[in-house]
Design a protein around this motif. Sequence first.
Motif, PDB file in Angstrom:
ATOM      1  N   SER A  66      10.419  44.442-116.733  1.00 39.27           N
ATOM      2  CA  SER A  66      11.628  44.306-117.546  1.00 39.27           C
ATOM      3  C   SER A  66      12.038  45.582-118.279  1.00 39.27           C
ATOM      4  O   SER A  66      12.833  45.517-119.204  1.00 39.27           O
ATOM      5  N   HIS A  67      11.504  46.724-117.876  1.00 41.06           N
ATOM      6  CA  HIS A  67      11.917  47.980-118.523  1.00 41.06           C
ATOM      7  C   HIS A  67      13.418  48.170-118.272  1.00 41.06           C
ATOM      8  O   HIS A  67      13.839  48.412-117.153  1.00 41.06           O
ATOM      9  N   GLY A  68      14.217  48.075-119.316  1.00 41.77           N
ATOM     10  CA  GLY A  68      15.660  48.123-119.168  1.00 41.77           C
ATOM     11  C   GLY A  68      16.268  49.505-119.214  1.00 41.77           C
ATOM     12  O   GLY A  68      17.477  49.667-119.125  1.00 41.77           O
ATOM     13  N   ASN A  69      15.438  50.523-119.337  1.00 35.70           N
ATOM     14  CA  ASN A  69      15.948  51.884-119.462  1.00 35.70           C
ATOM     15  C   ASN A  69      15.839  52.669-118.149  1.00 35.70           C
ATOM     16  O   ASN A  69      15.962  53.891-118.146  1.00 35.70           O
ATOM     17  N   ILE A  70      15.633  51.969-117.046  1.00 36.64           N
ATOM     18  CA  ILE A  70      15.449  52.618-115.743  1.00 36.64           C
ATOM     19  C   ILE A  70      16.638  52.297-114.842  1.00 36.64           C
ATOM     20  O   ILE A  70      17.044  51.149-114.713  1.00 36.64           O
ATOM     21  N   GLU A  71      17.158  53.342-114.208  1.00 32.89           N
ATOM     22  CA  GLU A  71      18.159  53.163-113.156  1.00 32.89           C
ATOM     23  C   GLU A  71      17.505  53.559-111.841  1.00 32.89           C
ATOM     24  O   GLU A  71      17.152  54.728-111.647  1.00 32.89           O
ATOM     25  N   PHE A  72      17.303  52.592-110.962  1.00 31.80           N
ATOM     26  CA  PHE A  72      16.720  52.860-109.653  1.00 31.80           C
ATOM     27  C   PHE A  72      17.835  53.267-108.700  1.00 31.80           C
ATOM     28  O   PHE A  72      18.869  52.605-108.636  1.00 31.80           O
ATOM     29  N   ILE A  73      17.603  54.350-107.967  1.00 33.44           N
ATOM     30  CA  ILE A  73      18.639  54.922-107.106  1.00 33.44           C
ATOM     31  C   ILE A  73      18.077  55.106-105.700  1.00 33.44           C
ATOM     32  O   ILE A  73      17.155  55.901-105.499  1.00 33.44           O
TER      33      ILE A  73
END
Length: 186
Positions: A66-73
């Motif tokens: 639930s780490h909400g500060n990650i943008e997976f690309i």
Amino acid sequence: MLRRVLPQAKTLAQDIVQDGDAVVDATCGNGHDTKFLSELVGAAGKVYSFDIQAEAIENARSLCGSHGNIEFILDSHENIDRYVDSRPLKAAMFNLGYLPRGDKSITTTPASTMLAIQKLFDRLADGGRIIIVVYHGHPGGKTERDALMEQLSQWPQKEAQILKYQFINQKNDAPFLLCIEKNRHA
């Protein structure tokens, strides 16, 4: 005790990354560096996590929960400029080679890695670091290692300090660490 390569890479990031910073995991892999960086930057920070394999992104999502500060690309790190916002980056981490327990024919390449490094360096805050673990014991790994060493050893000293951290008495092409630290400009 001397730190092994991976713990030393994390220490180099820990020494400079603070709550609220923006950082990049240029080779998401199974998500270990992404999770580590997410914890360093906290809820106010941002992690951009890149990989070219959907399997890697899914593995990392599962690990990071639930780490909400990650943008997976799902894209190559060479395209970082398409995704990263305008704030300066404090750090970037690379683990070169292939996805552990994945398809060993899909690897990082010298051209995309060097392009990503240059783009990251241009966006790096003064005193920021690009931390690269070089795995060179696979087909293509030595080519990438040699290209990195040749290009980075010619980088102007007035722009950056570049460190090589390597154990010289280990067998089987043990990985080593490179760290590019952007000089502070007054």
